[in-house]
Design a protein around this motif. Structure first.
Motif, PDB file in Angstrom:
ATOM      1  N   MET A 203       0.587  -1.429   0.076  1.00  0.00           N
ATOM      2  CA  MET A 203       0.005   0.098   0.179  1.00  0.00           C
ATOM      3  C   MET A 203       0.989   1.265   0.083  1.00  0.00           C
ATOM      4  O   MET A 203       0.709   2.324  -0.740  1.00  0.00           O
ATOM      5  N   LEU A 204       1.764   1.244   0.802  1.00  0.00           N
ATOM      6  CA  LEU A 204       2.751   2.574   0.982  1.00  0.00           C
ATOM      7  C   LEU A 204       3.363   2.601  -0.240  1.00  0.00           C
ATOM      8  O   LEU A 204       3.642   3.647  -0.632  1.00  0.00           O
ATOM      9  N   ILE A 205       3.910   1.632  -1.066  1.00  0.00           N
ATOM     10  CA  ILE A 205       4.900   1.821  -2.085  1.00  0.00           C
ATOM     11  C   ILE A 205       4.085   2.358  -3.239  1.00  0.00           C
ATOM     12  O   ILE A 205       4.474   2.817  -3.907  1.00  0.00           O
ATOM     13  N   THR A 206       2.605   1.721  -3.162  1.00  0.00           N
ATOM     14  CA  THR A 206       1.521   2.359  -4.124  1.00  0.00           C
ATOM     15  C   THR A 206       1.434   3.775  -4.011  1.00  0.00           C
ATOM     16  O   THR A 206       1.455   4.514  -5.058  1.00  0.00           O
ATOM     17  N   ARG A 211       3.330   9.170  -6.538  1.00  0.00           N
ATOM     18  CA  ARG A 211       4.023  10.503  -6.464  1.00  0.00           C
ATOM     19  C   ARG A 211       5.303  10.553  -7.485  1.00  0.00           C
ATOM     20  O   ARG A 211       5.296  11.485  -8.114  1.00  0.00           O
ATOM     21  N   ARG A 212       5.789   9.501  -7.784  1.00  0.00           N
ATOM     22  CA  ARG A 212       7.141   9.491  -8.393  1.00  0.00           C
ATOM     23  C   ARG A 212       6.505   9.331 -10.203  1.00  0.00           C
ATOM     24  O   ARG A 212       7.480   9.770 -11.032  1.00  0.00           O
ATOM     25  N   LEU A 213       5.427   8.799 -10.265  1.00  0.00           N
ATOM     26  CA  LEU A 213       4.934   8.762 -11.648  1.00  0.00           C
ATOM     27  C   LEU A 213       4.051   9.786 -12.190  1.00  0.00           C
ATOM     28  O   LEU A 213       3.757   9.805 -13.335  1.00  0.00           O
ATOM     29  N   GLN A 214       3.889  11.040 -11.372  1.00  0.00           N
ATOM     30  CA  GLN A 214       3.128  12.065 -11.940  1.00  0.00           C
ATOM     31  C   GLN A 214       3.702  12.516 -13.040  1.00  0.00           C
ATOM     32  O   GLN A 214       4.907  12.928 -13.366  1.00  0.00           O
ATOM     33  N   GLY A 215       2.815  12.961 -14.178  1.00  0.00           N
ATOM     34  CA  GLY A 215       3.242  13.428 -15.225  1.00  0.00           C
ATOM     35  C   GLY A 215       3.891  12.314 -16.283  1.00  0.00           C
ATOM     36  O   GLY A 215       3.950  12.998 -17.471  1.00  0.00           O
ATOM     37  N   GLY A 276      -2.805   6.044  -7.731  1.00  0.00           N
ATOM     38  CA  GLY A 276      -2.473   6.203  -5.947  1.00  0.00           C
ATOM     39  C   GLY A 276      -3.831   5.990  -5.183  1.00  0.00           C
ATOM     40  O   GLY A 276      -3.633   5.940  -3.962  1.00  0.00           O
ATOM     41  N   LYS A 277      -4.744   5.051  -5.607  1.00  0.00           N
ATOM     42  CA  LYS A 277      -6.085   4.807  -4.812  1.00  0.00           C
ATOM     43  C   LYS A 277      -5.981   3.589  -4.473  1.00  0.00           C
ATOM     44  O   LYS A 277      -5.414   2.540  -5.091  1.00  0.00           O
ATOM     45  N   TYR A 278      -6.906   3.185  -3.663  1.00  0.00           N
ATOM     46  CA  TYR A 278      -7.194   1.666  -3.155  1.00  0.00           C
ATOM     47  C   TYR A 278      -8.672   1.333  -3.395  1.00  0.00           C
ATOM     48  O   TYR A 278      -9.704   2.098  -3.240  1.00  0.00           O
ATOM     49  N   VAL A 296       6.705   8.046   5.482  1.00  0.00           N
ATOM     50  CA  VAL A 296       7.119   6.729   5.406  1.00  0.00           C
ATOM     51  C   VAL A 296       7.324   5.827   4.140  1.00  0.00           C
ATOM     52  O   VAL A 296       8.347   5.121   4.127  1.00  0.00           O
ATOM     53  N   ALA A 297       6.469   6.347   3.417  1.00  0.00           N
ATOM     54  CA  ALA A 297       6.223   5.700   2.102  1.00  0.00           C
ATOM     55  C   ALA A 297       7.681   6.012   1.398  1.00  0.00           C
ATOM     56  O   ALA A 297       8.288   5.188   0.609  1.00  0.00           O
ATOM     57  N   ARG A 298       8.109   7.342   1.608  1.00  0.00           N
ATOM     58  CA  ARG A 298       9.365   7.775   0.784  1.00  0.00           C
ATOM     59  C   ARG A 298      10.573   6.844   1.467  1.00  0.00           C
ATOM     60  O   ARG A 298      11.554   6.725   0.600  1.00  0.00           O
ATOM     61  N   LYS A 299      10.511   6.822   2.744  1.00  0.00           N
ATOM     62  CA  LYS A 299      11.694   5.827   3.359  1.00  0.00           C
ATOM     63  C   LYS A 299      11.725   4.309   3.125  1.00  0.00           C
ATOM     64  O   LYS A 299      12.629   3.725   2.850  1.00  0.00           O
ATOM     65  N   LEU A 300      10.571   3.985   2.915  1.00  0.00           N
ATOM     66  CA  LEU A 300      10.204   2.661   2.429  1.00  0.00           C
ATOM     67  C   LEU A 300      10.821   2.263   1.260  1.00  0.00           C
ATOM     68  O   LEU A 300      11.609   1.475   0.939  1.00  0.00           O
ATOM     69  N   TRP A 301      10.718   3.400   0.268  1.00  0.00           N
ATOM     70  CA  TRP A 301      11.144   3.032  -0.943  1.00  0.00           C
ATOM     71  C   TRP A 301      12.544   3.248  -1.132  1.00  0.00           C
ATOM     72  O   TRP A 301      13.324   2.126  -1.613  1.00  0.00           O
ATOM     73  N   ASP A 302      13.290   4.047  -0.327  1.00  0.00           N
ATOM     74  CA  ASP A 302      14.603   4.219  -0.542  1.00  0.00           C
ATOM     75  C   ASP A 302      15.295   2.740   0.356  1.00  0.00           C
ATOM     76  O   ASP A 302      16.325   2.346  -0.088  1.00  0.00           O
TER      77      ASP A 302
END
Length: 311
Positions: A203-206, A211-215, A276-278, A296-302
Motif C-alpha cells: 500500500m505504501l509503495i503504491t 508520487r514518482r509517476l506524476q506526469g 494512487g488509490k485503493y 514513511v512511504a518515501r523512506k520505505l522506497w529508499d
C-alpha cells in the motif's frame, strides 16, 4: 479460552461483513487488442481468471509463473476458452531476485511495449525462513519481489504510456506495522505479522510510486479482491482459524468474482486518469492514514531499493 473464543468470533464477523459488501463486478466490455499485459501468479485462482478475461478481450497476455507445468496447463485452458493464441509463459519466481532479473531481461528482449502490469502473485507464507537473497521468504514473495519487478519494468511502462500498474493487496494491511529497524523481522519475528506487513508495504509503495509517476502517463493503484476461496487458505498454519475459515467457504467469493476488481482496474475507462488509490469491489475505498504517510512511504522506497540491490 474466552479470549480465544472472542478472537474467533471477531474473525468470523470480519469475514462475513467483508463478504457481504463484496459484490463488485466489472461491467466494462472494452477490448484490449494491441495491448500487452503481464499477470504474475497466473496459473491458478484470481491470477488465472484475470489472465483469461484479458485474453478474451484480445490482449497479448504473458503468464509470469514459477511452476512452468502448471502454467502450461493454464495457458492451454485460456487459449481454448478465449481463442486467443497470443498467450505466453515466462518463468518468474518472486522468491529469487535472479529469476526476476532474468524475467525482466527476457521482457525487454521480446516486448516493444508493456501496457498493463498486474502484480497478483503472492503467498500466505509465515515461516521464519530466508531466501537466497537473505530476505524473509514471506516478505520477498509478497513485497520485495514485486517491488523489484515493478522497478525494473518502469522504463518500459513509461515508454508505453498511457499504461497501468495494478497491485493486488489485502484488507489485512490495516494490521501491518512498519519498523525500519526490523523490516526483515530479524530482531523480532512474529509469523502472523509477515503477510500483514507485506501488504502494508504494498500500500505504501503504491502511494510513493504514484508520487514518482506524476506526469509520466503511468498510473498505479492497489486493491483488496475480497475474501476469496483459493488455495492460499491452506497455507494458514493455525488449525482452529483454518477450520473456521473452511466452514465459512459458502460465504466466500469464487476466483472469478475475486478477479473482478483487478479486471476493472485493467480495462475501465473510468480509472484511466486515477492513480494512487485503493479499490474494493470496483470502487474506490477508504485507505487508512498509515498507508498514506508520505514520509514513511518515501523512506520505505529508499530502504527497499537498498535491500533488493537497486542501490
Amino acid at each position: 479460552m474466552l479470549l480465544v473464543a472472542l478472537l474467533l468470533i471477531s474473525i468470523i464477523t470480519i469475514i462475513i461483513l467483508s463478504v457481504k459488501v463484496s459484490s463488485g463486478i466489472c461491467k466494462f466490455s472494452h477490448h484490449l487488442a494491441g495491448k500487452t499485459v503481464i499477470v504474475t501468479g497466473a496459473n491458478s485462482g484470481i491470477g488465472f481468471e484475470t489472465a483469461n478475461n484479458l485474453a478474451q478481450r484480445g490482449a497479448r497476455v504473458i503468464l509470469a509463473c514459477r511452476n512452468l507445468e502448471r502454467a502450461e496447463c493454464a495457458r492451454k485452458k485460456i487459449i481454448d476458452s478465449s481463442g486467443n493464441q497470443d498467450v505466453l509463459i515466462l518463468q518468474l519466481d518472486l522468491e529469487s531476485f535472479k529469476s526476476i532479473r532474468n524475467f525482466v531481461d527476457n521482457i525487454y528482449k521480446t516486448e516493444k511495449h508493456l501496457d498493463i502490469l498486474i502484480n497478483n502473485g503472492g503467498n500466505y507464507c509465515t515461516e521464519n525462513k530466508k531466501t537466497e537473497d537473505g530476505l524473509l521468504k514471506g516478505m520477498q514473495i509478497n513485497y520485495f519481489g514485486p517491488f523489484l519487478l515493478t522497478s525494473l519494468l518502469l522504463p518500459l511502462l513509461k515508454k508505453s504510456a498511457p499504461s497501468r500498474i495494478i497491485n493486488v493487496s489485502s484488507f489485512l494491511y490495516v494490521r501491518g506495522r512498519i519498523d525500519f529497524e526490523n523490516l526483515n523481522m530479524e530482531k523480532c519475528f512474529i509469523k502472523y505479522r509477515v503477510y500483514e506487513n507485506a501488504k502494508l508495504c504494498t500500500m505504501l509503495i503504491t502511494t510513493e510510486l504514484d508520487r514518482r509517476l506524476q506526469g509520466t502517463g503511468v498510473t498505479v493503484n492497489c486493491l483488496h479482491p475480497g475474501v476469496v476461496n483459493t488455495n492460499i487458505m491452506e497455507a494458514i498454519e493455525n488449525f482452529f482459524v483454518r477450520a473456521i475459515l473452511k466452514t465459512l467457504k459458502s460465504f466466500y467469493k469464487n476466483s472469478w468474482e475475486g478477479a473482478q476488481t483487478t479486471i476493472f482496474l485493467a480495462v475501465s475507462p473510468e480509472v484511466e486518469n486515477i492513480s494512487g488509490k485503493y479499490f474494493k469491489d470496483c470502487h474506490i475505498a477508504e485507505l487508512a492514514q498509515k498507508a498514506q504517510n508520505l514520509d514513511v512511504a518515501r523512506k520505505l522506497w529508499d530502504t527497499s531499493e537498498k535491500l533488493v540491490g537497486l542501490k
